[in-house]
Write an enzyme that holds these catalytic residues in place. Structure first.
Site, short mmCIF file in Angstrom:
data_model
loop_
_atom_site.label_atom_id
_atom_site.label_comp_id
_atom_site.label_asym_id
_atom_site.label_seq_id
_atom_site.Cartn_x
_atom_site.Cartn_y
_atom_site.Cartn_z
N ASP A 174 1.35 -1.15 -0.02
CA ASP A 174 0.19 0.03 -0.18
C ASP A 174 0.74 1.15 0.17
O ASP A 174 1.76 1.35 0.99
CB ASP A 174 -0.68 -0.36 1.22
CG ASP A 174 -2.09 1.37 0.59
OD1 ASP A 174 -2.65 0.96 -0.27
OD2 ASP A 174 -2.24 1.32 1.77
N SER A 175 0.79 2.28 -1.10
CA SER A 175 1.76 3.17 -1.17
C SER A 175 1.26 4.47 -1.57
O SER A 175 -0.65 4.24 -1.85
CB SER A 175 2.43 3.09 -2.06
OG SER A 175 1.56 2.94 -2.92
N ASP A 205 4.17 9.70 -10.32
CA ASP A 205 5.64 10.35 -10.83
C ASP A 205 5.69 11.54 -11.34
O ASP A 205 7.08 12.41 -11.37
CB ASP A 205 6.23 9.10 -11.37
CG ASP A 205 6.91 7.91 -10.85
OD1 ASP A 205 6.35 7.74 -9.33
OD2 ASP A 205 6.72 7.03 -11.32
N GLY A 240 1.41 7.30 -11.72
CA GLY A 240 0.43 8.12 -11.28
C GLY A 240 0.85 9.05 -10.94
O GLY A 240 1.10 10.00 -11.22
N HIS A 280 10.46 4.71 -2.51
CA HIS A 280 10.40 3.79 -1.78
C HIS A 280 9.84 2.91 -1.42
O HIS A 280 10.82 2.15 -0.16
CB HIS A 280 8.37 4.61 -1.17
CG HIS A 280 7.87 4.84 -2.19
ND1 HIS A 280 8.67 5.23 -3.62
CD2 HIS A 280 6.92 4.63 -2.74
CE1 HIS A 280 7.69 5.31 -4.43
NE2 HIS A 280 6.14 5.06 -3.93
N ARG A 281 9.60 1.94 -2.95
CA ARG A 281 9.20 0.72 -2.93
C ARG A 281 10.09 -0.32 -3.44
O ARG A 281 10.56 -1.15 -2.12
CB ARG A 281 8.35 0.55 -4.34
CG ARG A 281 7.80 -0.84 -3.58
CD ARG A 281 6.81 -1.31 -5.04
NE ARG A 281 5.69 0.09 -4.97
CZ ARG A 281 5.33 1.23 -5.59
NH1 ARG A 281 6.02 1.77 -6.78
NH2 ARG A 281 4.47 1.89 -5.47
P1 IMP Z 1 -2.60 1.84 -3.67
O1 IMP Z 1 -1.52 1.64 -3.00
O2 IMP Z 1 -3.15 0.79 -4.56
O3 IMP Z 1 -3.18 2.17 -2.61
O4 IMP Z 1 -2.34 3.04 -4.76
C1 IMP Z 1 -1.63 4.11 -4.46
C2 IMP Z 1 -1.18 5.10 -5.55
O5 IMP Z 1 0.04 6.23 -4.57
C3 IMP Z 1 -1.40 4.49 -6.75
O6 IMP Z 1 -2.41 4.57 -7.39
C4 IMP Z 1 -0.68 5.82 -7.16
O7 IMP Z 1 -1.34 6.57 -6.90
C5 IMP Z 1 0.29 6.14 -6.13
N1 IMP Z 1 2.27 5.89 -5.94
C6 IMP Z 1 1.88 4.98 -4.72
N2 IMP Z 1 3.49 4.58 -5.63
C7 IMP Z 1 4.16 5.49 -6.59
C8 IMP Z 1 5.12 5.75 -7.54
O8 IMP Z 1 6.16 4.96 -7.16
N3 IMP Z 1 5.07 6.50 -7.92
C9 IMP Z 1 3.82 7.32 -8.70
N4 IMP Z 1 2.79 7.03 -7.64
C10 IMP Z 1 2.50 5.86 -6.46
#
Ligand code: IMP
Length: 199
Positions: free
Chosen positions: A75-76, A159, A157, A184-185
């Site tokens: 989750d990010s 980025d 997203g 972050h990942r």
């Molecule tokens: P979830 O973790 O599926 O709830 O979605 C997290 C959202 O955060 C994603 O759909 C992206 O919009 C954004 N996000 C997470 N990681 C990244 C990244 O590495 N780059 C750009 N957007 C990110």
């Protein structure tokens, strides 16, 4: 102490194609048999928790239980300091049902128009859950600034509006290989791998 992943199949409990691609690439060196939750026809649970870790755990536990296999969930999101860390856990939801990240990025830029503070961080929480309910969690982040207008077409997203500290380019302009090294990942993954894979 985290439980070790010795061998076999791992379910990736993500339905986001951008994240799936990154996670598959990050797991490639470990020779694991990776299968996505989508390929197994698993439903996508609603993210009802209030933290990244909580939502990662919820998704991993749901997939591990449904598939009877260990499951990894991520989750990010993006936290922008001057707007109370929004969009935060709502990062995906800000893009709406059509996943319009142009619109979501526009909203962030609009809210920051009159602000001096453009500090932000991407956060990634990872949870590895087992069919018996055991779950280990890891979190990584990367700090940077929100630029004034989107730049670059690589990545996904948010980025194009995030410039990580120490770089002149946004994640949207960065080669995926480079992003994988320092995102972050990647930080969360290093913790996960150190705890669950390395002897
Ligand atoms: P979830 O973790 O599926 O709830 O979605 C997290 C959202 O955060 C994603 O759909 C992206 O919009 C954004 N996000 C997470 N990681 C990244 C990244 O590495 N780059 C750009 N957007 C990110």
């Amino acid at each position: 102490m985290a439980r070790r992943f010795e061998s076999g199949k791992l379910v990736l409990a993500s339905h986001n194609p951008g994240k799936l691609k990154e996670i598959v690439e990050l797991l490639a060196p470990y020779g694991i048999d990776v299968v996505s939750a989508g390929a197994l026809g698993l439903p996508e649970p609603e993210e009802t928790e209030t933290t990244f870790i909580g939502n990662a755990r919820l998704k991993a536990v749901a997939a591990a239980t449904a598939a009877s296999l260990p499951a990894l969930a991520d989750d990010s999101g993006l936290e922008v300091m001057a707007i109370d860390r929004d969009p935060g856990i709502y990062s995906a939801r800000w893009a709406g049902p059509t996943k319009d990240f142009g619109m979501a990025m526009g909203k962030v830029l609009d809210l920051l128009k009159d602000k001096d503070d453009r500090r932000a961080r991407f956060v990634s929480a990872l949870a590895l859950a087992w069919p018996d309910g055991h779950c280990d969690e890891f979190e990584g982040d990367v700090w940077g600034e929100i630029v004034v207008a989107p730049r670059g077409t690589k990545g996904f997203g948010y980025d194009p509006i995030f410039r990580p500290d120490g770089y002149d380019i946004t994640f949207g302009e960065m080669d995926p290989q480079k992003k994988h090294e320092m995102s972050h990942r990647a930080v969360a993954f290093r913790q996960f791998v150190a705890a669950c894979f390395k002897s």
